[in-house]
Design an enzyme around this catalytic site. Structure first.
Site, PDB file in Angstrom:
ATOM      1  N   ARG A  47       0.838  -1.201   0.000  1.00 29.69           N
ATOM      2  CA  ARG A  47       0.000   0.000   0.000  1.00 29.69           C
ATOM      3  C   ARG A  47       0.877   1.256   0.000  1.00 29.69           C
ATOM      4  O   ARG A  47       1.038   1.921  -1.021  1.00 29.69           O
ATOM      5  CB  ARG A  47      -0.935  -0.014   1.222  1.00 29.69           C
ATOM      6  CG  ARG A  47      -2.100   0.993   1.129  1.00 29.69           C
ATOM      7  CD  ARG A  47      -1.767   2.435   1.398  1.00 29.69           C
ATOM      8  NE  ARG A  47      -1.180   2.674   2.720  1.00 29.69           N
ATOM      9  CZ  ARG A  47      -0.765   3.855   3.143  1.00 29.69           C
ATOM     10  NH1 ARG A  47      -0.834   4.917   2.346  1.00 29.69           N
ATOM     11  NH2 ARG A  47      -0.210   3.997   4.351  1.00 29.69           N
ATOM     12  N   ASP A  48       1.484   1.573   1.113  1.00 27.55           N
ATOM     13  CA  ASP A  48       2.249   2.812   1.209  1.00 27.55           C
ATOM     14  C   ASP A  48       3.473   2.789   0.297  1.00 27.55           C
ATOM     15  O   ASP A  48       3.905   3.826  -0.202  1.00 27.55           O
ATOM     16  CB  ASP A  48       2.669   3.062   2.656  1.00 27.55           C
ATOM     17  CG  ASP A  48       3.076   4.497   2.904  1.00 27.55           C
ATOM     18  OD1 ASP A  48       2.617   5.378   2.158  1.00 27.55           O
ATOM     19  OD2 ASP A  48       3.851   4.748   3.830  1.00 27.55           O
ATOM     20  N   HIS A  74       5.602   4.891  12.403  1.00 30.72           N
ATOM     21  CA  HIS A  74       5.692   4.863  10.943  1.00 30.72           C
ATOM     22  C   HIS A  74       6.632   5.991  10.526  1.00 30.72           C
ATOM     23  O   HIS A  74       6.299   7.167  10.655  1.00 30.72           O
ATOM     24  CB  HIS A  74       4.293   5.082  10.350  1.00 30.72           C
ATOM     25  CG  HIS A  74       4.241   5.075   8.862  1.00 30.72           C
ATOM     26  ND1 HIS A  74       3.723   4.018   8.152  1.00 30.72           N
ATOM     27  CD2 HIS A  74       4.622   6.001   7.948  1.00 30.72           C
ATOM     28  CE1 HIS A  74       3.788   4.292   6.852  1.00 30.72           C
ATOM     29  NE2 HIS A  74       4.333   5.497   6.710  1.00 30.72           N
ATOM     30  N   HIS A  91       9.367   7.789   7.717  1.00 25.85           N
ATOM     31  CA  HIS A  91       9.918   7.947   6.376  1.00 25.85           C
ATOM     32  C   HIS A  91      11.363   8.421   6.517  1.00 25.85           C
ATOM     33  O   HIS A  91      11.683   9.196   7.416  1.00 25.85           O
ATOM     34  CB  HIS A  91       9.083   8.935   5.572  1.00 25.85           C
ATOM     35  CG  HIS A  91       7.766   8.390   5.149  1.00 25.85           C
ATOM     36  ND1 HIS A  91       7.237   8.559   3.890  1.00 25.85           N
ATOM     37  CD2 HIS A  91       6.846   7.647   5.819  1.00 25.85           C
ATOM     38  CE1 HIS A  91       6.062   7.956   3.802  1.00 25.85           C
ATOM     39  NE2 HIS A  91       5.802   7.403   4.970  1.00 25.85           N
ATOM     40  N   CYS A  96       5.758  10.306   0.469  1.00 19.66           N
ATOM     41  CA  CYS A  96       4.560  11.137   0.642  1.00 19.66           C
ATOM     42  C   CYS A  96       4.528  12.193  -0.451  1.00 19.66           C
ATOM     43  O   CYS A  96       5.529  12.884  -0.676  1.00 19.66           O
ATOM     44  CB  CYS A  96       4.595  11.802   2.022  1.00 19.66           C
ATOM     45  SG  CYS A  96       3.293  13.029   2.277  1.00 19.66           S
ATOM     46  N   ASN A 101       9.719   4.924   2.864  1.00 24.23           N
ATOM     47  CA  ASN A 101       9.617   4.369   4.206  1.00 24.23           C
ATOM     48  C   ASN A 101      10.944   3.771   4.641  1.00 24.23           C
ATOM     49  O   ASN A 101      11.830   3.516   3.823  1.00 24.23           O
ATOM     50  CB  ASN A 101       8.560   3.252   4.216  1.00 24.23           C
ATOM     51  CG  ASN A 101       7.181   3.757   3.890  1.00 24.23           C
ATOM     52  OD1 ASN A 101       6.522   4.349   4.729  1.00 24.23           O
ATOM     53  ND2 ASN A 101       6.729   3.529   2.671  1.00 24.23           N
TER      54      ASN A 101
END
Length: 310
Positions: A15-16, A208, A210, A241, A250
């Site tokens: 997903r991310d 979470h 980055h 992002c 990430n």
């Protein structure tokens, strides 16, 4: 640190990791990525987000991905949702067994990301958590921009604690603090987690990060030392992002796994299988990925590798 024996890693690459990639990844390849993560030991995976496909074309096949998920009673498949419509879509698949909801720490970012105020995002998060409970599944929440906002700059820690306390009332299994644009540092991370634990000592905290400014792995370590139990990570360090200038993605699953396992903290993940997944994913995306482990290799080297050095 002696009391920390294990840390859970949530795999977010399907997903991310993928959602902001311009190169479209097929449903088949998304399912292969998920299968490789499972083979490497992942037992909790964020498999898709249920958002408007016009806004995030990469996630247009969320239902198809869910239809192809392996049957495995050990797995927790997470569907990220932003609103009631997304939650209904995720629930309708019958394959998502945990909803992930997002609240945003600032109004400007919340409006850009979800079309609502920060307080509005908290209320929607609480409603979706309650909806999940009514359908017999769990839910968790993430506070986006917990460490800084691309529009408003610094985010007060008290604001994040206030949001966490409000969402906690709805009964999520955990709340995540997200450094959405990669501006956090270890001191800030430890301070914020300690403030939350002072108010809500029983709340499981996920993080979470980055790696936009190179502090991601250090932030993971600081978070674990401060009491975080779960870490989001993406194979290869894929992701980023759209609001973060120079976003580097990430923290890489294989990098986090190496750090923790070498420190004697179990993750349940197989580093060699993660590196193989990285190699496959880099080939699929037709570019090198950010993972440092993929560049440097594991350590210690095998006996055969050592022989080759001499």
């Amino acid at each position: 640190m002696n009391s920390i024996s294990s840390v859970e890693i949530v795999e977010v690459s399907p997903r991310d990791g993928l959602q902001n990639e311009s190169q479209y990844v097929s449903t088949m390849h998304k399912l292969t990525l998920i299968a490789r993560a499972i083979n490497a030991g992942s037992r909790r995976i964020e498999v898709a987000s249920f958002v408007n496909p016009r806004a995030v074309p990469q996630m247009a096949d969320a239902e198809k991905v869910c239809a192809g998920l392996p049957e495995n009673d050990e797995m927790t498949y997470i569907g990220l949702v932003m609103n009631h419509r997304g939650a209904e879509r995720a629930l309708a698949t019958g394959r998502i067994n945990q909803l992930g909801v997002v609240a945003v720490a600032t109004d400007t970012f919340a409006m850009a990301n979800q079309g609502q105020t920060s307080n509005g995002s908290v209320e929607i998060a609480k409603e979706i958590i309650s909806l999940a409970h009514s359908k017999g599944i769990t839910a968790q929440a993430t506070i986006a921009a917990s460490f800084g906002c691309p529009f408003e700059g610094e985010v007060m820690q008290e604001r994040v604690v206030e949001m966490v306390s409000a969402i906690f009332e709805a009964g999520p299994v955990e709340i995540a603090l997200a450094d959405t644009i990669g501006v956090g540092n270890p001191a800030h991370v430890a301070s914020l987690i300690n403030k939350i634990r002072d108010v809500l000592p029983s709340l499981p905290i996920r993080v979470h990060f980055h790696n936009t400014r190179g502090t991601g792995i250090a932030n993971v370590w600081a978070a674990i030392c401060a009491g975080a139990a779960t870490v989001d990570a993406s194979i290869g360090g894929l992701g980023g992002c759209p609001f973060a200038s120079g976003a580097a993605g990430n923290v890489a699953t294989e990098d986090v796994t190496y750090m923790l396992e070498r420190a004697g903290i179990q993750t349940g993940l197989d580093i060699d299988k993660l590196l193989a997944a990285n190699e496959w994913l880099a080939s699929l995306m037709d570019k090198p990925l950010a993972s440092m482990m993929a560049k440097a290799g594991s350590f210690p080297a095998s006996k055969q590798d050592i022989k080759e050095y001499f």
